[in-house]
Write an enzyme that holds these catalytic residues in place. Structure first.
Site, PDB file in Angstrom:
ATOM      1  N   HIS A 187     -55.984  47.054 -16.111  1.00 30.34           N
ATOM      2  CA  HIS A 187     -54.765  46.535 -15.479  1.00 30.34           C
ATOM      3  C   HIS A 187     -55.048  45.208 -14.757  1.00 30.34           C
ATOM      4  O   HIS A 187     -54.388  44.195 -15.021  1.00 30.34           O
ATOM      5  CB  HIS A 187     -54.240  47.587 -14.485  1.00 30.34           C
ATOM      6  CG  HIS A 187     -53.011  47.187 -13.724  1.00 30.34           C
ATOM      7  ND1 HIS A 187     -51.758  47.666 -14.044  1.00 30.34           N
ATOM      8  CD2 HIS A 187     -52.823  46.363 -12.667  1.00 30.34           C
ATOM      9  CE1 HIS A 187     -50.865  47.145 -13.213  1.00 30.34           C
ATOM     10  NE2 HIS A 187     -51.487  46.351 -12.367  1.00 30.34           N
ATOM     11  N   GLU A 188     -56.032  45.214 -13.875  1.00 28.37           N
ATOM     12  CA  GLU A 188     -56.319  44.002 -13.096  1.00 28.37           C
ATOM     13  C   GLU A 188     -56.796  42.860 -14.005  1.00 28.37           C
ATOM     14  O   GLU A 188     -56.492  41.694 -13.749  1.00 28.37           O
ATOM     15  CB  GLU A 188     -57.349  44.280 -11.995  1.00 28.37           C
ATOM     16  CG  GLU A 188     -56.909  45.307 -10.941  1.00 28.37           C
ATOM     17  CD  GLU A 188     -55.575  45.009 -10.277  1.00 28.37           C
ATOM     18  OE1 GLU A 188     -55.223  43.819 -10.125  1.00 28.37           O
ATOM     19  OE2 GLU A 188     -54.860  45.973  -9.916  1.00 28.37           O
ATOM     20  N   GLU A 222     -46.804  41.331 -13.663  1.00 21.26           N
ATOM     21  CA  GLU A 222     -47.057  42.751 -13.912  1.00 21.26           C
ATOM     22  C   GLU A 222     -46.960  43.079 -15.407  1.00 21.26           C
ATOM     23  O   GLU A 222     -47.622  43.986 -15.895  1.00 21.26           O
ATOM     24  CB  GLU A 222     -46.064  43.595 -13.091  1.00 21.26           C
ATOM     25  CG  GLU A 222     -46.363  45.083 -13.061  1.00 21.26           C
ATOM     26  CD  GLU A 222     -47.588  45.488 -12.233  1.00 21.26           C
ATOM     27  OE1 GLU A 222     -48.214  44.614 -11.604  1.00 21.26           O
ATOM     28  OE2 GLU A 222     -47.923  46.678 -12.243  1.00 21.26           O
ATOM     29  N   HIS A 242     -53.904  40.890 -15.124  1.00 22.13           N
ATOM     30  CA  HIS A 242     -53.453  39.930 -14.103  1.00 22.13           C
ATOM     31  C   HIS A 242     -54.384  38.715 -14.074  1.00 22.13           C
ATOM     32  O   HIS A 242     -53.932  37.567 -14.008  1.00 22.13           O
ATOM     33  CB  HIS A 242     -53.489  40.578 -12.711  1.00 22.13           C
ATOM     34  CG  HIS A 242     -52.347  41.494 -12.401  1.00 22.13           C
ATOM     35  ND1 HIS A 242     -51.032  41.097 -12.478  1.00 22.13           N
ATOM     36  CD2 HIS A 242     -52.315  42.791 -11.983  1.00 22.13           C
ATOM     37  CE1 HIS A 242     -50.249  42.113 -12.122  1.00 22.13           C
ATOM     38  NE2 HIS A 242     -50.993  43.151 -11.822  1.00 22.13           N
TER      39      HIS A 242
HETATM   40 MG    MG Z   1     -50.355  45.115 -10.813  1.00 20.56          MG
END
Ligand code: MG
Length: 496
Positions: free
Chosen positions: A262-263, A292, A266
């Site tokens: 997830h990170e 996101e 980003h």
């Molecule tokens: Mg996030």
């Protein structure tokens, strides 16, 4: 110095102070000795005040106003427009108001923590009432066309409106509930909680080895990035060639791995922002939702997908000795379960958590919901959407930090990102024809390149919805998301 040069100089200063504050923040959340935190808070708030003073200064405002009426190149004109948007919002809020909001929310943060620990909403109620009143005031100061909540959403999702979000959520809600009912009725559904790995079989060092491996594969090279441990996973940009992520090890689980994926999504966005926009307001994503979308894209569409696990399962098996078969493992990674906690929700339930919060925030702003009734309404809605009774407020209305921080209008961005992610995934597959084969080999370069050229390269030149429109052929629309979920989970649970 010309006006434009002067503006660029001012922006550069703001960016550099912000990045210095970010480094202090990164250190605070990773390696700072415990006793250092008070001094650190003072350092960070001094730098934040310096940024705020510059943003609301007459010097910057007059410069922007002057440039607004001048003939500029396309990119410079948009740069002026975006910065003016941010500056005007800040300037519309009187200093006493900002100070009061900050005072009330720091009190609210402690009372929320106490309320959650003691499972007693009453401890938080009065402070939350004050925050809601202040947010109503904020909406009036900022201004809006149709709905006061528009003014709050706009802080995180420029250009998005309450109505657009409401319409999409109203359509999505029954579709999600319907899909969940089908899954729960399937003979393949089980609600037993079985851990993926035997206790002690997945020690810290092995988890970190995989975390490093996957972040590198996604594109976070050691020369521009690093991964560290922190109490909460986050991404922070300290420079265009220094974007860092953190992760957390939670027992013998997949948490460190999936949160890293997830990170990394980003971080890849931050690393791919165009260099030519460096030190300006355009060197940023246009909204939290589209940011996101990049983390959800990697975490869910790629990182919980079958092709991905065809590559990673053997590695996990080798490192942990799991006795699960590939099919069992893949199903466990995508287990659907009506849990109470948003941050632990599976893909199918996730947006329902957000829809519930959006409905409450909207009601609070309109005045149709009173703060004192929140626990009751929360539980009623939860029962209606999830089919289960919330056992206690600490696992219900008190679970999230956001309201104590006065962050109203933030929650929808999580669902907007999830919905955008499905649209972007669909478009990516149409254009990168061998995407699944690439993923099966653990190679993500082509996919990352497509994201760079279709999402990241714009920085803040376009609004989020304009970028999605260009990349996917249409703006915000949940149809891809529901068909993605239906297809994936029909296969997993063998729904007819
Ligand atoms: Mg996030």
């Amino acid at each position: 110095m010309g006006k434009l040069e002067e503006l660029k100089q001012l922006q550069k200063e703001i960016v550099l102070i912000n990045r210095s504050a970010a480094l202090l923040q990164w250190d605070l959340e990773t390696y700072l000795p415990e006793e250092g935190s008070e001094g650190r808070a003072e350092q960070i708030s001094t730098l934040s005040a310096m940024v705020h003073d510059r943003l609301v200064s007459d010097e910057l405002y007059n410069l922007l106003r002057g440039l607004e009426s001048e003939k500029l190149g396309d990119i410079d004109a948009i740069m002026v427009k975006r910065l003016l948007h941010d500056v005007e919002r800040e300037r519309k809020l009187p200093r006493e108001f900002v100070e009061e909001l900050s005072r009330v929310s720091s009190r609210a943060f402690s009372s929320w923590k106490k309320a959650k620990e003691n499972n007693d909403f009453g401890i938080f109620e009065k402070d939350l009432e004050n925050i809601v009143e202040l947010k109503k005031k904020e909406a009036e100061y900022v201004g809006y066309k149709e709905h006061p909540y528009d003014a709050l959403i706009d802080e995180y999702e420029e250009g998005m409106t309450t109505k657009k979000v409401f319409d999409i959520f109203e359509k999505l809600k029954p579709q999600l509930i319907n899909l969940i009912k089908k899954i729960e009725a399937s003979p393949n559904y089980n609600d037993k909680d079985e851990p993926l790995f035997a206790e002690g079989s997945f020690p810290k060092e092995k988890q970190f080895e995989l975390v490093k491996d996957v972040s590198k594969r996604i594109g976070l090279d050691d020369s521009v990035s690093r991964v560290d441990l922190a109490p909460h996973p986050f991404t922070i940009s300290l420079g265009s060639k220094d974007v860092r992520i953190t992760t957390r090890i939670v027992g013998d689980s997949l948490y460190s791995f999936t949160s890293t994926v997830h990170e990394a999504g980003h971080a890849l966005y931050e690393l791919n922002l165009p260099e030519k926009f460096e030190f300006t307001v355009l060197h940023d994503a246009p909204s939290l939702g589209i940011h996101e979308s990049q983390s959800r894209f990697w975490e869910n569409m790629i990182g919980r997908g079958k092709s991905f696990w065809k590559f990673y399962f053997e590695k996990f098996k080798g490192l942990t000795g799991t006795n699960k078969s590939f099919e069992e493992f893949y199903k466990a990674v995508n287990k659907v379960y009506p849990g109470f906690i948003r941050t632990e929700a599976d893909e199918v339930h996730y947006c329902l958590h957000i829809i519930l919060r959006f409905e409450l925030e909207k009601g609070l702003l309109e005045g149709s919901i009173k703060v004192k009734d929140l626990p009751r309404i929360w539980n009623e809605k939860f029962k209606e959407y999830f089919g289960v009774d919330v056992p206690k407020d600490s696992e219900g209305v008190l679970q999230d930090i956001h309201w104590s921080h006065a962050s109203f209008g933030y929650f929808p961005t999580y669902a907007i990102g999830t919905i955008y992610a499905a649209q972007i995934y669909e478009a990516m597959k149409k254009n990168v024809h061998d995407a699944e084969e690439q993923i099966e080999k653990g190679e993500f370069e082509k996919i990352a390149k497509w994201l760079k050229e279709n999402i990241h390269k714009y920085g803040r030149l376009l609004l989020a919805d304009e970028i999605v429109q260009k990349a996917c052929g249409e703006g915000f629309n949940s149809d891809n998301y529901i068909s993605y979920l239906t297809q994936k989970y029909s296969e997993i649970y063998q729904l007819s």
